[in-house]
Design an enzyme around this catalytic site. Structure first.
Site, mmCIF file in Angstrom:
data_model
loop_
_atom_site.group_PDB
_atom_site.id
_atom_site.type_symbol
_atom_site.label_atom_id
_atom_site.label_comp_id
_atom_site.label_asym_id
_atom_site.label_seq_id
_atom_site.Cartn_x
_atom_site.Cartn_y
_atom_site.Cartn_z
ATOM 1 N N GLY A 15 0.872 -0.660 -0.017
ATOM 2 C CA GLY A 15 0.034 0.430 0.062
ATOM 3 C C GLY A 15 0.993 1.421 -0.108
ATOM 4 O O GLY A 15 1.762 0.735 -0.916
ATOM 5 N N ASP A 140 -11.560 4.943 4.039
ATOM 6 C CA ASP A 140 -12.415 5.348 2.404
ATOM 7 C C ASP A 140 -13.243 3.923 1.954
ATOM 8 O O ASP A 140 -12.777 2.042 1.610
ATOM 9 C CB ASP A 140 -10.864 4.750 2.136
ATOM 10 C CG ASP A 140 -10.528 5.389 0.819
ATOM 11 O OD1 ASP A 140 -9.209 5.466 0.520
ATOM 12 O OD2 ASP A 140 -11.684 6.131 0.607
HETATM 13 C C1 LIG Z 1 -11.552 -16.314 -3.256
HETATM 14 N N1 LIG Z 1 -9.981 -16.906 -4.084
HETATM 15 C C2 LIG Z 1 -10.242 -15.800 -5.229
HETATM 16 C C3 LIG Z 1 -9.324 -14.781 -3.171
HETATM 17 C C4 LIG Z 1 -7.646 -15.570 -3.437
HETATM 18 C C5 LIG Z 1 -7.360 -14.061 -2.284
HETATM 19 N N2 LIG Z 1 -6.151 -13.689 -2.784
HETATM 20 S S1 LIG Z 1 -4.975 -13.199 -1.452
HETATM 21 O O1 LIG Z 1 -3.505 -13.623 -2.025
HETATM 22 O O2 LIG Z 1 -5.958 -14.425 -0.412
HETATM 23 C C6 LIG Z 1 -5.846 -12.047 -1.035
HETATM 24 C C7 LIG Z 1 -5.703 -10.786 -1.373
HETATM 25 C C8 LIG Z 1 -5.934 -9.614 -1.058
HETATM 26 C C9 LIG Z 1 -6.015 -9.182 0.337
HETATM 27 C C10 LIG Z 1 -6.083 -10.427 1.159
HETATM 28 N N3 LIG Z 1 -6.676 -10.329 2.401
HETATM 29 C C11 LIG Z 1 -6.332 -8.917 2.924
HETATM 30 N N4 LIG Z 1 -5.928 -7.690 2.270
HETATM 31 C C12 LIG Z 1 -5.488 -7.149 3.129
HETATM 32 O O3 LIG Z 1 -4.897 -5.943 2.828
HETATM 33 C C13 LIG Z 1 -4.377 -6.120 1.462
HETATM 34 C C14 LIG Z 1 -3.194 -4.843 0.960
HETATM 35 C C15 LIG Z 1 -4.206 -3.126 0.950
HETATM 36 C C16 LIG Z 1 -3.232 -2.297 0.805
HETATM 37 C C17 LIG Z 1 -2.399 -2.968 -1.349
HETATM 38 C C18 LIG Z 1 -1.754 -3.657 -0.823
HETATM 39 C C19 LIG Z 1 -3.132 -5.339 -0.430
HETATM 40 C C20 LIG Z 1 -5.584 -7.133 4.364
HETATM 41 N N5 LIG Z 1 -5.522 -5.857 5.470
HETATM 42 C C21 LIG Z 1 -5.834 -6.622 6.499
HETATM 43 N N6 LIG Z 1 -6.413 -8.004 6.431
HETATM 44 C C22 LIG Z 1 -6.476 -7.918 5.185
HETATM 45 N N7 LIG Z 1 -6.605 -8.633 4.376
HETATM 46 C C23 LIG Z 1 -5.976 -11.750 0.245
#
Ligand SMILES: CN(C)CCCNS(=O)(=O)c1cccc(Nc2nc(OCC3CCCCC3)c3[nH]cnc3n2)c1
Length: 278
Positions: A15, A140
């Protein structure tokens, strides 16, 4: 070292504040995420802001807000780690993109589920700021900041950290990427209030149905004009009149005609179509 309490797994992305990584807590194998923030270059004020923002995150406990677990400080490397619940379902932006690519509409029942779950998360944020218990960070409300757990329940992300960490370009940060969800009052004189969150909720529900935001343009100026006019196409025909009416209610240009979050949750149609998801 507390950092050894966790096994570091793959990166999920980065991020504006730093890296977000998946981690496993050794004592019980629980999957979590941590967000790495370098604070070495921060002024005392910025560090104080960060501390108060993290303390706010700790207080916001709600089943549809991403849960804060812990924080670790690596004083040698000036890195702060914020440990939070891992959302297995990924983010709404990816889900919208997937449906768009596959030319597949999102079920209306899922839209109502997102509506009531995110409205109840916003209600916690808005109620807090009304009780004067600290100006709660404005969440947001955009697809990239809304995650799903393993049961496809909504989890509102932790936008506040990004804003704290870029206080100087908080204005610019608002403009990083195209601000599709910016409300008319923000576009005109950059004020932000609870009613702006209601507008964003309307934009989000619209985008879940149409697989694109209600207002699009090739530049910020044109986008601002469209948002201020508040004219947008009906959501696709397959979605009900009552969903369309709710979205029109949320996307009123005049913020005083927009419902409060309590009025959204008390809305008879929201009650009927959403009760099972709360
Ligand atoms: C069903 N499948 C297709 C789904 C696959 C799902 N892929 S995955 O690789 O595990 C995957 C993908 C995106 C999110 C998450 N989970 C997640 N993301 C966060 O932040 C993302 C971050 C925010 C800033 C910018 C960069 C990304 C969190 N913050 C607190 N808890 C969070 N959990 C998991």
């Amino acid at each position: 070292m507390p950092i050894d309490d966790y096994e570091i797994l793959e990166s999920i992305g980065s991020g504006s504040y730093g890296e977000c990584r998946k981690i496993r807590r050794r004592r019980d194998g629980r999957l979590l995420v941590w967000k790495e923030m370098e604070y070495g270059a921060m002024t005392e004020t910025e560090k104080q802001m960060l501390v108060s923002e993290v303390n706010l995150l700790r207080e916001l406990r709600h089943r549809h807000i991403v849960r804060y677990h812990d924080r670790l400080i690596d004083r040698q490397r000036y890195v702060l780690y914020i440990i939070m619940e891992f959302c297995e379902g990924g983010d709404l932006s990816a889900i919208i993109g997937q449906h768009k690519r596959e030319h597949r509409a999102i079920d209306e029942s899922f839209v109502w589920k997102m509506c009531v779950q995110l409205a109840s998360a916003l209600q916690v944020c808005h109620t807090r700021s009304k009780n004067g218990r600290g100006a709660v960070l404005h969440r947001d409300l955009k697809p990239a900041n809304i995650f799903l757990d393993s049961n496809r329940n909504a989890k509102l992300g932790d936008f506040g950290l990004a804003r704290v960490l870029n206080p100087d370009n908080a204005f610019a940060r608002t403009f990083v990427g195209t601000p599709y969800y910016m409300s008319p009052e923000q576009v005109n004189y950059l004020t932000y209030n609870e009613k702006s969150d209601i507008w964003s909720l309307g934009c989000l529900l619209y985008e879940l149905c149409a697989l694109r935001p209600p207002f699009i343009a090739t530049n910020q100026k044109e986008l601002a004009v469209k948002i201020s006019k508040g004219v947008f196409q009906r959501i696709p025909q397959q979605y009900s009149e009552e969903l369309n009416d709710l979205i029109k209610l949320l996307l009123q240009v005049d913020e005083f005609r927009r419902p409060s979050i309590d009025q959204v949750l008390d809305h008879p149609v929201v009650q009927r179509r959403g009760a099972e998801y709360l």
